[in-house]
Enzyme design. Structure first.
Site, short mmCIF file in Angstrom:
data_model
loop_
_atom_site.label_atom_id
_atom_site.label_comp_id
_atom_site.label_asym_id
_atom_site.label_seq_id
_atom_site.Cartn_x
_atom_site.Cartn_y
_atom_site.Cartn_z
N TYR A 144 -29.76 13.29 -3.98
CA TYR A 144 -30.42 13.65 -2.73
C TYR A 144 -30.11 12.62 -1.65
O TYR A 144 -29.78 12.96 -0.52
CB TYR A 144 -31.93 13.76 -2.93
N PHE A 199 -17.52 26.95 23.80
CA PHE A 199 -17.56 28.02 22.79
C PHE A 199 -18.94 28.71 22.83
O PHE A 199 -19.92 28.10 23.24
CB PHE A 199 -17.28 27.44 21.40
N ASP A 200 -19.00 29.98 22.39
CA ASP A 200 -20.26 30.76 22.49
C ASP A 200 -21.49 30.06 21.93
O ASP A 200 -22.55 30.09 22.53
CB ASP A 200 -20.22 32.09 21.72
N ASP A 218 -15.97 18.63 21.27
CA ASP A 218 -16.17 19.71 20.31
C ASP A 218 -14.85 19.78 19.56
O ASP A 218 -13.83 20.23 20.08
CB ASP A 218 -16.48 21.02 21.06
N ALA A 266 -13.63 21.10 16.53
CA ALA A 266 -13.28 22.02 15.45
C ALA A 266 -11.78 22.02 15.13
O ALA A 266 -11.39 22.01 13.97
CB ALA A 266 -13.74 23.43 15.81
N LYS A 288 -12.90 24.62 10.19
CA LYS A 288 -11.58 24.80 10.77
C LYS A 288 -10.67 23.66 10.27
O LYS A 288 -10.10 23.75 9.20
CB LYS A 288 -11.67 24.81 12.31
N HIS A 323 -22.27 41.70 20.22
CA HIS A 323 -20.97 42.04 19.63
C HIS A 323 -21.02 42.16 18.11
O HIS A 323 -20.27 42.92 17.52
CB HIS A 323 -19.89 41.03 20.04
N1 F0G Z 1 -16.91 25.04 18.46
C1 F0G Z 1 -15.78 25.78 18.48
C2 F0G Z 1 -14.67 25.41 19.39
C3 F0G Z 1 -15.68 26.89 17.61
O1 F0G Z 1 -14.58 27.62 17.63
C4 F0G Z 1 -16.76 27.18 16.73
C5 F0G Z 1 -16.68 28.31 15.81
C6 F0G Z 1 -17.90 26.36 16.77
C7 F0G Z 1 -17.93 25.29 17.64
C8 F0G Z 1 -19.08 26.62 15.88
O2 F0G Z 1 -18.79 26.25 14.59
O3 F0G Z 1 -18.89 28.38 13.26
O4 F0G Z 1 -19.03 26.13 12.16
O5 F0G Z 1 -20.93 26.99 13.49
N2 F0G Z 1 -15.81 29.22 15.88
C9 F0G Z 1 -15.61 30.34 14.97
C10 F0G Z 1 -14.53 31.23 15.51
C11 F0G Z 1 -16.83 31.04 14.55
O6 F0G Z 1 -14.31 32.31 14.93
O7 F0G Z 1 -13.85 30.86 16.47
P1 F0G Z 1 -19.45 26.98 13.31
#
Ligand code: F0G
Length: 458
Positions: free
Chosen positions: A73, A125-126, A216, A218, A259, A450
Site C-alpha cells: 500500500y 484537450f476536452d 500536458d 500525453a 499514450k 458524443h
Molecule cells: N491530454 C491529452 C492531450 C489527451 O489526448 C488525453 C486523452 C488526455 C489528456 C486525458 O488522458 O484519457 O488518460 O484521461 N486522450 C484520449 C484520446 C482519450 O483518444 O485522444 P486520459
C-alpha cells in the site's frame, strides 16, 4: 542510392485474432448502434482507430516488469522505480501517481485553479477543458493561427502564439492565471508538435510573469521526435536529451501514461515545486489513492517505467511516426483532404472538404466515420460538431472551424497492411462521395453528447 526503408524495431511474439464481418453484417451493426461508433461492440470492428489511448501493445520487457510489481500500500518498490525513472528521464523531483491523465488534471487543478481563473494554452484537450470549466474557470486558446488551416504544411502547428499569450496576460492580469498549459503534441489541433524554440519562448513569457508552465505530456516522446527531425540544431541529439531539455523549461506536467508510456491504464503529475506537490497530495489521497500508488497497481507502475524508457528510443519513434505518415501519404495520393502534415499519433481527414454537400450541423465527420466502418470495418472518431457540443448558455450548436475524422493509430498494434485496408475503405467512399447525406440527432445527453448520442439518416 535509394533510401533504406524503415521497419519496426520489434518482431511479433503473440497475436490477437480479430473478426472480419461482411459489409452487410456491418451495416446491420451500425444501424443497431444508431450510427454512433462508440455503441459498437469492439469485436465487430476489424481495425480499431478510435484512439491510441491505452490500446498499445506492451513489450516482453514490460510484461516481465509486471511480474516484479510490488503491491504494498505504501512505499512500494514499484512506485520508487517509477519515480526514479520519471526523475531521471524528465527531471522532476516530485511525482504524484494517478489512474489516468484526466485524473492528474483533476488533482492538479483542484490544488491550483479557482472560479474566475483564466488558463491559456494551445487548444486544450476536452478533459482538460472540462476540468477547467467545471471549476468555473476559462480556458483560452492561444494556438498560432496557422493551425486552423488544414492545408498549410508547417512543421510546428501546435505552437502557442506568444503575442496572444502576452495579450491574454495583459487583459486578465497575472493573479487570475494559475498556469499556462502547453500540450505536446497538440491532439485537438491534429496531433501537431510544438518546437523547442516555442517551448523556450513560452517558458520565458511565463517566468517573466511568475506563472507556472505545465505540459500536458500525453505524447511528449512523439513531440521530441518531431523536434529531432524538423528543428535545426537537434538532429544529432538523442530523444532522451531532447526530452530532458523540453521539460527543463516547464514547472510541471500532467501525463496520460496510456499514450507515450505505452500502458493500458495509468498517469501521473510531476512537479518541481514541493509546495504544489504538497497541495496535490491531499487531493490525490482523496480522489485517487495513497501517494505511492494513486489508483495504479504496483505492476502497472513497473510497466509504466519500462514503457517510458522504450517510447523515448529513436528507432521505436521512427517506425511509429513513419507508419502514421505512411497512412497520411497514401490518403493524400488519392486526393482525399487531410490535416497536413500528418500528426504524431493520427491522421485527421477533413470531412468538410470531403463532403461539401453536407452542412456542418448534419455532422459530415460522423457520416464519414459511419461510412468507413460500413465499407472497411474501420472505426475512427468524430472530432467535429458532435464533439464540440452545444453552447452551455444558449444551447445552440457551435460547429468548430475544422470538421475531422481522426484515425488514431495504436502503438505497435497494426501493420501497414492494415493501413492499406483503411486507405482502400476511404477510396470506396471517395468514389461515391456525392451520394452521401447528413445525419440528424435522435437522442443527446446534456453534456459530452458524443459518447451516447444516437442518430438517424436524413
Ligand atoms: N491530454 C491529452 C492531450 C489527451 O489526448 C488525453 C486523452 C488526455 C489528456 C486525458 O488522458 O484519457 O488518460 O484521461 N486522450 C484520449 C484520446 C482519450 O483518444 O485522444 P486520459
Amino acid at each position: 542510392m535509394t533510401k533504406q526503408p524503415y521497419a519496426e524495431p520489434w518482431r511479433i511474439k503473440m497475436v490477437e485474432p480479430v473478426k472480419i464481418l461482411t459489409r452487410e453484417e456491418r451495416l446491420a451493426k451500425i444501424q443497431e448502434a444508431e450510427y454512433n461508433l462508440f455503441n459498437l461492440a469492439a469485436e465487430d470492428v476489424y481495425i480499431d482507430l478510435l484512439t491510441d489511448s491505452g490500446t498499445g501493445a506492451m513489450s516482453d520487457r514490460q510484461w516481465s516488469a509486471m511480474m516484479l510489481g510490488d503491491e504494498s500500500y505504501a512505499g512500494s518498490r514499484s512506485f520508487l522505480r517509477m519515480k526514479k525513472t520519471i526523475t531521471e528521464l524528465l527531471g522532476f523531483p516530485h511525482v504524484v501517481p494517478t489512474h489516468q491523465g484526466r485524473a492528474a488534471e483533476n488533482v492538479l487543478f483542484s490544488a491550483t485553479i479557482k472560479a474566475g481563473d483564466i488558463v491559456p494554452g494551445n487548444a486544450h484537450f476536452d478533459t482538460t477543458k472540462g476540468h477547467i470549466e467545471f471549476r468555473q474557470a476559462i480556458p483560452v486558446d492561444c494556438t498560432v493561427d496557422e493551425a486552423a488551416d488544414p492545408n498549410l504544411e508547417l512543421p510546428f502547428k501546435g505552437n502557442i502564439d506568444t503575442r496572444k499569450l502576452e495579450a491574454c496576460i495583459a487583459k486578465y492580469g497575472v493573479d487570475k492565471i494559475p498556469m499556462v498549459i502547453h500540450t505536446v503534441t497538440c491532439n485537438t489541433g491534429g496531433g501537431q508538435p510544438v518546437s523547442m524554440e516555442n517551448i523556450k519562448a513560452v517558458s520565458a513569457v511565463c517566468h517573466k510573469h511568475s506563472i507556472p508552465l505545465i505540459f500536458d505530456s500525453a505524447r511528449f516522446a512523439e513531440n521530441a521526435y518531431f523536434i529531432k527531425t524538423r528543428e535545426a540544431g537537434y538532429e544529432d541529439k538523442s530523444i532522451k536529451e531532447i526530452v530532458k531539455e523540453m521539460f527543463s523549461y516547464a514547472d510541471g506536467m500532467t501525463m496520460s501514461a496510456k499514450k507515450d508510456a505505452i500502458i493500458n491504464i495509468g498517469g501521473f503529475i510531476a512537479l518541481k515545486s514541493l509546495e504544489t506537490y504538497r497541495k496535490c497530495a491531499t487531493f490525490n489521497i482523496m480522489f485517487e489513492g495513497y501517494l505511492t500508488y494513486g489508483g495504479m497497481s504496483g505492476r502497472d507502475m513497473d510497466a509504466l517505467a519500462a514503457g517510458l524508457m522504450e517510447s523515448t528510443e529513436y528507432d521505436y519513434l521512427h517506425a511509429r511516426i513513419s507508419q502514421v505518415k505512411y497512412l497520411g501519404d497514401k490518403i493524400t495520393e488519392l486526393g482525399i483532404p487531410i490535416v497536413k502534415p500528418a500528426g504524431g499519433h493520427a491522421v485527421y481527414v477533413d470531412a468538410k472538404a470531403f463532403f461539401p454537400q453536407i452542412p456542418q450541423i448534419q455532422y459530415p465527420a460522423q457520416v464519414l466515420g459511419v461510412a468507413l466502418y460500413v465499407e472497411a470495418g474501420v472505426r475512427g472518431v468524430e472530432i467535429g460538431t458532435v464533439l464540440a457540443d452545444r453552447d452551455p448558455v444558449t444551447r445552440e450548436e457551435r460547429p468548430p472551424k475544422m470538421e475531422l475524422l481522426r484515425l488514431a493509430i495504436p502503438r505497435r498494434v497494426y501493420t501497414n497492411n492494415h493501413m492499406d485496408v483503411v486507405v482502400w475503405g476511404l477510396q470506396q467512399i471517395w468514389a461515391k462521395r456525392e451520394s452521401y447525406k447528413g445525419l440528424k440527432i435522435k437522442y443527446e445527453a446534456p453534456i459530452m453528447r458524443h459518447f451516447t448520442s444516437t442518430f438517424e439518416q436524413l
